[in-house]
Scaffold this motif. Sequence first.
Motif, PDB file in Angstrom:
ATOM      1  N   LYS A  55      14.251  15.717 -11.296  1.00 51.87           N
ATOM      2  CA  LYS A  55      14.721  14.922 -12.458  1.00 51.87           C
ATOM      3  C   LYS A  55      14.556  13.432 -12.141  1.00 51.87           C
ATOM      4  N   MET A  56      15.470  12.549 -12.566  1.00 56.75           N
ATOM      5  CA  MET A  56      15.287  11.108 -12.316  1.00 56.75           C
ATOM      6  C   MET A  56      15.994  10.736 -11.013  1.00 56.75           C
ATOM      7  N   ASN A  57      15.554  11.400  -9.949  1.00 52.11           N
ATOM      8  CA  ASN A  57      16.102  11.164  -8.606  1.00 52.11           C
ATOM      9  C   ASN A  57      14.933  11.068  -7.636  1.00 52.11           C
ATOM     10  N   GLY A  58      15.034  10.169  -6.684  1.00 47.06           N
ATOM     11  CA  GLY A  58      14.037  10.128  -5.620  1.00 47.06           C
ATOM     12  C   GLY A  58      13.323   8.805  -5.525  1.00 47.06           C
ATOM     13  N   LEU A  59      13.372   8.232  -4.319  1.00 43.99           N
ATOM     14  CA  LEU A  59      12.585   7.054  -3.963  1.00 43.99           C
ATOM     15  C   LEU A  59      11.658   7.497  -2.825  1.00 43.99           C
ATOM     16  N   THR A  60      10.839   6.602  -2.362  1.00 40.61           N
ATOM     17  CA  THR A  60       9.869   6.979  -1.327  1.00 40.61           C
ATOM     18  C   THR A  60      10.542   7.676  -0.143  1.00 40.61           C
TER      19      THR A  60
ATOM     20  N   GLY B 232      17.158  29.243 -14.299  1.00 40.36           N
ATOM     21  CA  GLY B 232      17.606  27.917 -13.867  1.00 40.36           C
ATOM     22  C   GLY B 232      18.980  27.605 -14.418  1.00 40.36           C
ATOM     23  N   GLY B 233      19.765  26.883 -13.631  1.00 34.44           N
ATOM     24  CA  GLY B 233      21.117  26.497 -14.047  1.00 34.44           C
ATOM     25  C   GLY B 233      22.095  26.799 -12.938  1.00 34.44           C
ATOM     26  N   SER B 234      22.418  25.744 -12.127  1.00 37.05           N
ATOM     27  CA  SER B 234      23.410  25.865 -11.056  1.00 37.05           C
ATOM     28  C   SER B 234      23.048  26.921 -10.011  1.00 37.05           C
ATOM     29  N   VAL B 235      21.751  27.051  -9.715  1.00 38.53           N
ATOM     30  CA  VAL B 235      21.342  27.911  -8.596  1.00 38.53           C
ATOM     31  C   VAL B 235      21.632  27.159  -7.293  1.00 38.53           C
TER      32      VAL B 235
ATOM     33  N   VAL C 252      15.278  24.884  -9.905  1.00 38.82           N
ATOM     34  CA  VAL C 252      16.485  24.357  -9.269  1.00 38.82           C
ATOM     35  C   VAL C 252      16.528  22.846  -9.440  1.00 38.82           C
ATOM     36  N   GLY C 253      17.660  22.327  -9.904  1.00 39.39           N
ATOM     37  CA  GLY C 253      17.819  20.883 -10.045  1.00 39.39           C
ATOM     38  C   GLY C 253      18.481  20.302  -8.811  1.00 39.39           C
TER      39      GLY C 253
END
Length: 244
Positions: free
Chosen positions: A12-17, A202-205, A224-225
């Motif tokens: 999702k909108m997570n993660g930098l180098t 998918g959903g809270s795995v 998986v999120g």
Amino acid sequence: MAPKKLAAGNWKMNGLTASLAELDAIAARENGCDVLICPPATLITAAVAHSGEVAIGGQDCHAAESGAHTGDVSAAMLRDAGASHVILGHSERRTDHGETDGQVAQKAIAAHEAGLVTVICIGETEAQRDGGQTLDVIATQLAGSVPDCATAANTVIAYEPVWAIGTGRTPTNDQIAEVHALIRETLAARFSDGNDVTLLYGGSVKPGNAGEIFDIPHVNGALVGGASLKAGDFGPIIDALAAA
Ligand SMILES: O=C[C@H](O)COP(=O)(O)O
């Protein structure tokens, strides 16, 4: 051909180098099944250089090949960056951006033309489940979001109940089984290789519930999120799938 097992992570909108260290750790493992990581678009090119046997995917694409669409990326751009997959129709896009089934299908056609495998997401809201509409919603989303060019080779379906995403709540095993059976039956009736399409839940795995979920009929893996962000969480989920 049986459906392939797939452990897919959506960052999702997570993660930098610096987050690519988590990908390095996943790529260094003996995974025992197919693994896909979908980082934010900004990291795709760098992720490909860290991915080893792990496939890299986008989280969305535009239906057009190119043009005046500020902020969007096309399927060809994802492919050019080294992606092999793209998630389409995630509920966060359906909800936040008003994406319709028809738009998802158009994006899927563009993705297939660019040579990407699509991970098409469907799932009911809590109100729809409470109202007894789940199977109707799933049937409608499948009919509208999955294009006629879909095959087992270019399409994965992810069942993600909206109310289970990021909440720590999951459906019962019977509820997951009921929806996955409907998806399988529908795809088998519609496509010659519909029995071979990989179906994800998918959903809270999490590491603690993955094994039980992977034992449910027609569940061939997970999208998986949160638990895909750290190799220490995603690794045991991958292992549970490989062992299922
Ligand atoms: O794409 C992934 C899903 O939205 C699941 O997210 P979650 O595992 O954080 O509940």
